[in-house]
Structure formats: structure tokens, C-alpha cells
Design an enzyme around this catalytic site. Sequence first.
Site, PDB file in Angstrom:
ATOM      1  CD  GLN A  75      11.985  10.618 -45.302  1.00 47.37           C
ATOM      2  OE1 GLN A  75      11.737  11.553 -44.874  1.00 47.37           O
ATOM      3  NE2 GLN A  75      12.715   9.603 -46.213  1.00 47.37           N
ATOM      4  CB  SER A  76      18.275  15.372 -42.829  1.00 45.07           C
ATOM      5  OG  SER A  76      18.048  16.541 -42.110  1.00 45.07           O
ATOM      6  CG  ASN A  77      11.966  17.586 -41.326  1.00 48.06           C
ATOM      7  OD1 ASN A  77      11.379  17.222 -42.301  1.00 48.06           O
ATOM      8  ND2 ASN A  77      12.234  17.160 -39.742  1.00 48.06           N
TER       9      ASN A  77
END
Length: 326
Positions: A75-77
Site C-alpha cells: 500500500q505504498s503511497n
Amino acid sequence: MLFRHLPRQTLGFFPTPIVELPRLSESLGGPRILMKRDDQTGLALGGNKTRKLEFLIADALHQNCDCVITAGAAQSNHCRQTAAAAAMVGLDCHLVLGGTPPEQANGNLLLDELLGAQIHWTGADRKGEQIGAIAAQLRAQGKYPYVIPYGGSNALGAIGFVAAMVELQQQLREMDQSLDVIVFASSSGGTQAGLTVGKALMEMAVELIGIQIDKTEDRQSSYPEQLAELASSTLQTLEESECQFQPADFQVETAYLGAGYSIVGELELSAVTLVAQTEGILLDPVYTGRAMGGLLDLIRQGRFQPQQTILFWHTGGQPALFKFVL
Ligand SMILES: *Cc1c(COP(=O)(O)O)cnc(C)c1O
């Protein structure tokens, strides 16, 4: 200006707005709270990585690379914004993500796919441990990859946050406003290192408090040591001086790590809910929810004077709201 000699690719909308949160302040009986809206940088739902990528992507283009490769959690921005930036300038994007492919992509991962990134799953490694190996494979295929480290946190990326501090100072001048404290989520370090370098170069009196989001015990050195090293190399890249930063130059609050990275607990939930319901502003469950939870706790502990002004730097991350059900 300090970074005028460096190539920079426009990727977002700057300056980002500063808003006041009077109903949140009132509900706490606490200090005045302002918010810097880096969730509104505009790059595929925005976030703080846009600032770093303006310098990193420009360097990739300058070096005639044909693809970028970076890494993070599923879920890396940072990975989502890198995928968007690459699409915007016509580079291929490879993402090295921790975990295994889920049956259904959602949140940031869904957007990574939509933005056309090629995903390499690496199990327990979520901080780019395998970037070098995958970059080597790409080179063997005749590609010319530009490697962006985990979180975009090298000296060039951190310069994005030196620029952010220049931007902030200009806005404060226009608002005739001074600040006592800036509070923000701190994880791979580029944000805190860049803000600290900017503060030093412009001789600002403001106190910087990073709320640590992710443990760094798996590395050789402590987080403040890593920040000092990154800030020193950032200053060197700016060709400003030989000045060295020390670990003691970095204030890091370590009390809010909860059950671990991206494990949403009561602290995050109540902060996200309070800010949503008093101000109509969305935080994210992993970074800004935890950082705001830390700020609320510091306020309740009486850490700040009622007449002080605090700026919370909203670093983005809201796509993960759709992954973490309340
Ligand atoms: C990456 C990130 C941070 C932390 O910034 P660092 O420069 O890695 O310390 C904070 N908030 C959000 C939403 C992020 O994506």
C-alpha cells in the site's frame, strides 16, 4: 535559490494550501492548529512523495533512463506517486512491493496497476532489499533503469523538502504568521531531513517534531543517526557548506509505533475520526492518522502552551483508507 542548479520536473500543484483547524483546536481546548495540505499536491491523489519526485524524475530524464524502479509496501503511497510521475513523463515504472499478490487489488495497489506499473512481489522484503537485483535483471534485458530508493529518501529526494520549507516560509510571510512547532509523520526520513536542512539554511526558529511511523531496528544505525547522515549529504548536494548534522538535531517521537507498521489501532482510528468529524478533512490510517494521534496525545499531555501555533504537515496517503476498513 538554493536548488536552482538542479533539474526539476513539475509534477504537482504548488504551493499547497495552508488551512486552519479551529474546531479541532476548540475540541481539545488546545493550541492553534494549522495544516499544510500536501495531500493536495495533485499527482494521482497527491502526497508528500510528489515533492521528492520532482527532483528524482528530473534526474532520471537528465540521465536518459528509460524506466524507473522503486520499492515499498503493497500500500505504498510513494510507489503510487512514482507510477503516476513515470506515466506523466513517459517512463516505464517497476515497483518492488512487499508481500504476495492479493486476489483483488485495492487502495494504492489498485492505482499502481491502473497507472501501468509493472509489479515485482518480494515477500517479507518491503524496503527495497531486492531493488538492486531486479535493476540488474532489467539492465541484462537492455533497459536503463533509474533506481529510486525506498521512500524516495536520498539526498536528491530530500531536496524536495528543502524546497517545501522555502515554500512554507514564503506563505507564512504572506500570511504574516509565525509558527512554534511543525509536526509530521516520519518514516524513511526524506521529509524530516529536508525540513531540517531547510530550517537551518533559512535560520528559522520553529521546532520540528517527527512522529516515527515505522521501526528501524532492522538497520545498522538508529533513526536519528540515519537522519543526520541524510541531512548532511543533502546539504552537500546543495553545495551549501561542509556543515554536518548530528543525531541530536532531530526530534523523533517513538512512543506511537503501536503494534507495528500499518497495523491500525485505537490511536490512529480515533485521530482519523476526530479530524474527519470536526474539520471534514481525511487523514490516512497508516501515516497521518498515527502522526495526528501522536500530536493529540502531546497536546493532551500539555506539551504545548495554549498561545502557541502548531502546523501539522498533512503528507497524504488517503487511498489506503479504502484498504483499511474502519
Ligand atoms: C512516505 C510517507 C510519509 C513519510 O515520509 P518520509 O519522507 O518517508 O519520512 C508520511 N506520510 C505519508 C502519507 C507517506 O506516504
